[in-house]
Design a protein around this motif. Structure first.
Motif, PDB file in Angstrom:
ATOM      1  N   TYR A  47     -24.378 -38.298 -44.709  1.00  0.00           N
ATOM      2  CA  TYR A  47     -23.994 -39.055 -43.293  1.00  0.00           C
ATOM      3  C   TYR A  47     -24.210 -37.712 -42.295  1.00  0.00           C
ATOM      4  CZ  TYR A  47     -20.975 -39.947 -39.425  1.00  0.00           C
ATOM      5  OH  TYR A  47     -20.620 -40.588 -38.276  1.00  0.00           O
ATOM      6  N   ILE A  48     -24.162 -36.466 -42.631  1.00  0.00           N
ATOM      7  CA  ILE A  48     -24.623 -35.313 -41.688  1.00  0.00           C
ATOM      8  C   ILE A  48     -25.927 -35.420 -41.554  1.00  0.00           C
ATOM      9  CG2 ILE A  48     -22.260 -34.029 -42.277  1.00  0.00           C
ATOM     10  CD1 ILE A  48     -24.083 -32.273 -43.988  1.00  0.00           C
ATOM     11  N   ASN A  49     -26.685 -35.819 -42.391  1.00  0.00           N
ATOM     12  CA  ASN A  49     -28.196 -35.637 -42.108  1.00  0.00           C
ATOM     13  C   ASN A  49     -28.580 -36.830 -41.155  1.00  0.00           C
ATOM     14  OD1 ASN A  49     -28.931 -33.552 -43.864  1.00  0.00           O
ATOM     15  ND2 ASN A  49     -28.603 -34.868 -45.766  1.00  0.00           N
ATOM     16  N   THR A  50     -27.780 -37.827 -40.919  1.00  0.00           N
ATOM     17  CA  THR A  50     -28.185 -38.733 -40.145  1.00  0.00           C
ATOM     18  C   THR A  50     -27.770 -38.915 -38.365  1.00  0.00           C
ATOM     19  OG1 THR A  50     -26.149 -40.204 -40.270  1.00  0.00           O
ATOM     20  CG2 THR A  50     -27.988 -40.556 -42.071  1.00  0.00           C
ATOM     21  N   LEU A  51     -26.778 -37.816 -38.344  1.00  0.00           N
ATOM     22  CA  LEU A  51     -26.247 -37.554 -36.939  1.00  0.00           C
ATOM     23  C   LEU A  51     -27.052 -36.958 -35.757  1.00  0.00           C
ATOM     24  CD1 LEU A  51     -22.847 -36.395 -38.194  1.00  0.00           C
ATOM     25  CD2 LEU A  51     -23.555 -38.644 -37.842  1.00  0.00           C
ATOM     26  N   ASN A  52     -27.192 -37.489 -34.615  1.00  0.00           N
ATOM     27  CA  ASN A  52     -27.726 -36.788 -33.398  1.00  0.00           C
ATOM     28  C   ASN A  52     -26.996 -35.649 -32.903  1.00  0.00           C
ATOM     29  OD1 ASN A  52     -25.885 -38.162 -32.066  1.00  0.00           O
ATOM     30  ND2 ASN A  52     -27.338 -39.965 -31.697  1.00  0.00           N
ATOM     31  N   LYS A  53     -27.064 -35.047 -31.848  1.00  0.00           N
ATOM     32  CA  LYS A  53     -26.410 -33.868 -31.452  1.00  0.00           C
ATOM     33  C   LYS A  53     -25.052 -34.340 -30.964  1.00  0.00           C
ATOM     34  CE  LYS A  53     -26.340 -30.067 -28.341  1.00  0.00           C
ATOM     35  NZ  LYS A  53     -26.974 -29.384 -27.345  1.00  0.00           N
ATOM     36  N   GLY A  54     -24.995 -35.636 -30.219  1.00  0.00           N
ATOM     37  CA  GLY A  54     -23.531 -36.228 -29.701  1.00  0.00           C
ATOM     38  C   GLY A  54     -22.684 -36.580 -30.769  1.00  0.00           C
ATOM     39  N   ALA A  55     -23.212 -37.176 -31.955  1.00  0.00           N
ATOM     40  CA  ALA A  55     -22.438 -37.660 -33.074  1.00  0.00           C
ATOM     41  C   ALA A  55     -21.890 -36.683 -33.923  1.00  0.00           C
ATOM     42  CB  ALA A  55     -23.090 -38.618 -33.783  1.00  0.00           C
ATOM     43  N   MET A  56     -22.868 -35.766 -33.868  1.00  0.00           N
ATOM     44  CA  MET A  56     -22.534 -34.414 -34.684  1.00  0.00           C
ATOM     45  C   MET A  56     -21.352 -33.610 -33.924  1.00  0.00           C
ATOM     46  SD  MET A  56     -22.965 -32.474 -37.460  1.00  0.00           S
ATOM     47  CE  MET A  56     -24.598 -32.539 -38.059  1.00  0.00           C
ATOM     48  N   GLU A  57     -21.261 -33.429 -32.651  1.00  0.00           N
ATOM     49  CA  GLU A  57     -20.524 -32.720 -31.905  1.00  0.00           C
ATOM     50  C   GLU A  57     -18.871 -33.526 -32.181  1.00  0.00           C
ATOM     51  OE1 GLU A  57     -18.874 -31.763 -27.471  1.00  0.00           O
ATOM     52  OE2 GLU A  57     -20.932 -32.595 -27.774  1.00  0.00           O
ATOM     53  N   LYS A  58     -18.859 -34.917 -32.013  1.00  0.00           N
ATOM     54  CA  LYS A  58     -17.893 -35.758 -32.438  1.00  0.00           C
ATOM     55  C   LYS A  58     -17.260 -35.506 -33.672  1.00  0.00           C
ATOM     56  CE  LYS A  58     -16.114 -40.539 -32.903  1.00  0.00           C
ATOM     57  NZ  LYS A  58     -16.455 -41.827 -32.786  1.00  0.00           N
ATOM     58  N   PHE A  59     -18.116 -35.489 -34.921  1.00  0.00           N
ATOM     59  CA  PHE A  59     -17.863 -35.232 -36.160  1.00  0.00           C
ATOM     60  C   PHE A  59     -17.297 -33.929 -36.324  1.00  0.00           C
ATOM     61  CE2 PHE A  59     -18.877 -34.926 -40.865  1.00  0.00           C
ATOM     62  CZ  PHE A  59     -17.985 -35.877 -41.270  1.00  0.00           C
TER      63      PHE A  59
ATOM     64  N   VAL B  51     -22.621 -28.433 -38.432  1.00  0.00           N
ATOM     65  CA  VAL B  51     -21.315 -29.186 -38.794  1.00  0.00           C
ATOM     66  C   VAL B  51     -20.221 -28.463 -38.211  1.00  0.00           C
ATOM     67  CG1 VAL B  51     -20.015 -30.288 -40.682  1.00  0.00           C
ATOM     68  CG2 VAL B  51     -22.632 -30.522 -40.596  1.00  0.00           C
ATOM     69  N   THR B  52     -20.255 -27.232 -38.241  1.00  0.00           N
ATOM     70  CA  THR B  52     -18.877 -26.386 -37.794  1.00  0.00           C
ATOM     71  C   THR B  52     -18.919 -25.854 -36.513  1.00  0.00           C
ATOM     72  OG1 THR B  52     -20.191 -24.329 -38.741  1.00  0.00           O
ATOM     73  CG2 THR B  52     -18.543 -25.632 -40.245  1.00  0.00           C
ATOM     74  N   GLU B  53     -20.133 -26.275 -35.710  1.00  0.00           N
ATOM     75  CA  GLU B  53     -20.486 -25.738 -34.433  1.00  0.00           C
ATOM     76  C   GLU B  53     -19.068 -25.895 -33.367  1.00  0.00           C
ATOM     77  OE1 GLU B  53     -23.494 -25.991 -30.625  1.00  0.00           O
ATOM     78  OE2 GLU B  53     -23.858 -26.891 -32.495  1.00  0.00           O
ATOM     79  N   PHE B  54     -18.570 -26.892 -33.515  1.00  0.00           N
ATOM     80  CA  PHE B  54     -17.558 -27.322 -32.509  1.00  0.00           C
ATOM     81  C   PHE B  54     -16.143 -27.138 -33.003  1.00  0.00           C
ATOM     82  CE2 PHE B  54     -21.480 -29.314 -31.341  1.00  0.00           C
ATOM     83  CZ  PHE B  54     -21.368 -29.162 -29.786  1.00  0.00           C
ATOM     84  N   PHE B  55     -16.025 -26.326 -34.202  1.00  0.00           N
ATOM     85  CA  PHE B  55     -14.601 -26.123 -34.778  1.00  0.00           C
ATOM     86  C   PHE B  55     -14.015 -25.200 -33.839  1.00  0.00           C
ATOM     87  CE2 PHE B  55     -14.517 -26.837 -39.749  1.00  0.00           C
ATOM     88  CZ  PHE B  55     -15.261 -27.855 -39.522  1.00  0.00           C
TER      89      PHE B  55
END
Length: 263
Positions: A172-184, A220-224
């Protein structure tokens, strides 16, 4: 998603189920802190409460005394719901989970698994809660969770995370754009804060440490939160190392053994 609309969806299936059982619906109460839906019978009451500040919705039950709830509320299911990020599908998943909790033997299992509490007295989320929360990202987990609960006396959170959630997470994490990655990323951080020790271990040692690429790990951990980012970074240093529990009989044995099994 507008929270009143989301709350209407969340309460929908439970309301239909309870009304069919003869419960009476009381008015939905709203304050600056929470939304509450209450349903009562002669001897039992159910309520669903959404806390605005914690972005958490609870399903609770208690007895009745002199025609009123006795207020000895027991939380039997809990989910996170962020109206700014979550969708109608997420609300529908919560509604279905709450209805299933009331329908059958799952209620007893949930009550047993939610014994750990935070300092403020509220229940922390357990691996079953976490797995249910992941259904919003991986819908196929719903059937796998149902199978797990049907075939095992208690939910095998660590095993389920390794075998069912981790492979989906890595893809899943390989499919995310920047916005979706931030949300996740923010969602994972919130789930870490809400989780018991097993959930915290699942997020750090099992999911995050399964990421091979360091750059992907950083995304993946940028917005922790700063505190959770620091914990994730420290946990990553344990990749490839075998860790043995000092005293195998202590509660920490389960997570220590999990780390060994992952090598």
């Amino acid at each position: 998603m507008e929270i009143n609309k989301a709350f209407e969806i969340i309460t929908g299936k439970v309301e239909r189920l309870l009304l069919a059982k003869g419960y009476k619906k009381q008015d939905v109460a709203e304050s600056d802190k929470e939304l509450t839906a209450l349903y009562t019978s002669d001897n039992m009451a159910y309520s669903m409460v959404y806390y605005f500040d914690k972005k958490r919705v609870l399903l609770r039950s208690c007895g009745m005394e002199d025609g009123e709830p006795d207020n000895a509320w027991k939380t039997i299911a809990t989910w996170l719901f962020d109206p700014e990020a979550d969708t109608q599908k997420d609300a529908e998943n919560i509604s279905e989970d709450f209805a299933e909790t009331i329908r059958g033997p799952k209620q007893t299992a949930v009550q047993k698994q939610k014994k750990n509490k935070k300092d403020n007295g509220e229940h922390t989320s357990d691996p079953l809660f976490f797995a249910n929360r992941m259904v919003g990202y991986f819908p196929e987990l719903r059937d796998e969770i149902a199978y797990e609960k049907a075939h095992y006396e208690s939910f095998r959170g660590i095993t389920f995370a390794q075998e069912k959630i981790m492979p989906k997470f890595r893809s899943y994490i390989n499919t995310l754009n920047k916005g979706a990655m931030e949300k996740f990323s923010k969602s994972l951080s919130e789930l870490y804060d809400a989780g018991d020790l097993d959930v915290k271990g699942i997020i750090t040692y099992i999911l995050l440490n399964s990421i091979e690429d360091d750059d992907k790990f950083e995304k993946v951990t940028e917005f922790f939160t700063p505190e959770n980012k620091k914990i994730a970074d420290e946990s990553r240093k344990l990749r490839g190392k075998k860790i043995k529990p000092e005293k195998p009989k202590k509660p920490s044995k389960l997570m220590a053994q999990t780390l060994n099994d992952m090598q």
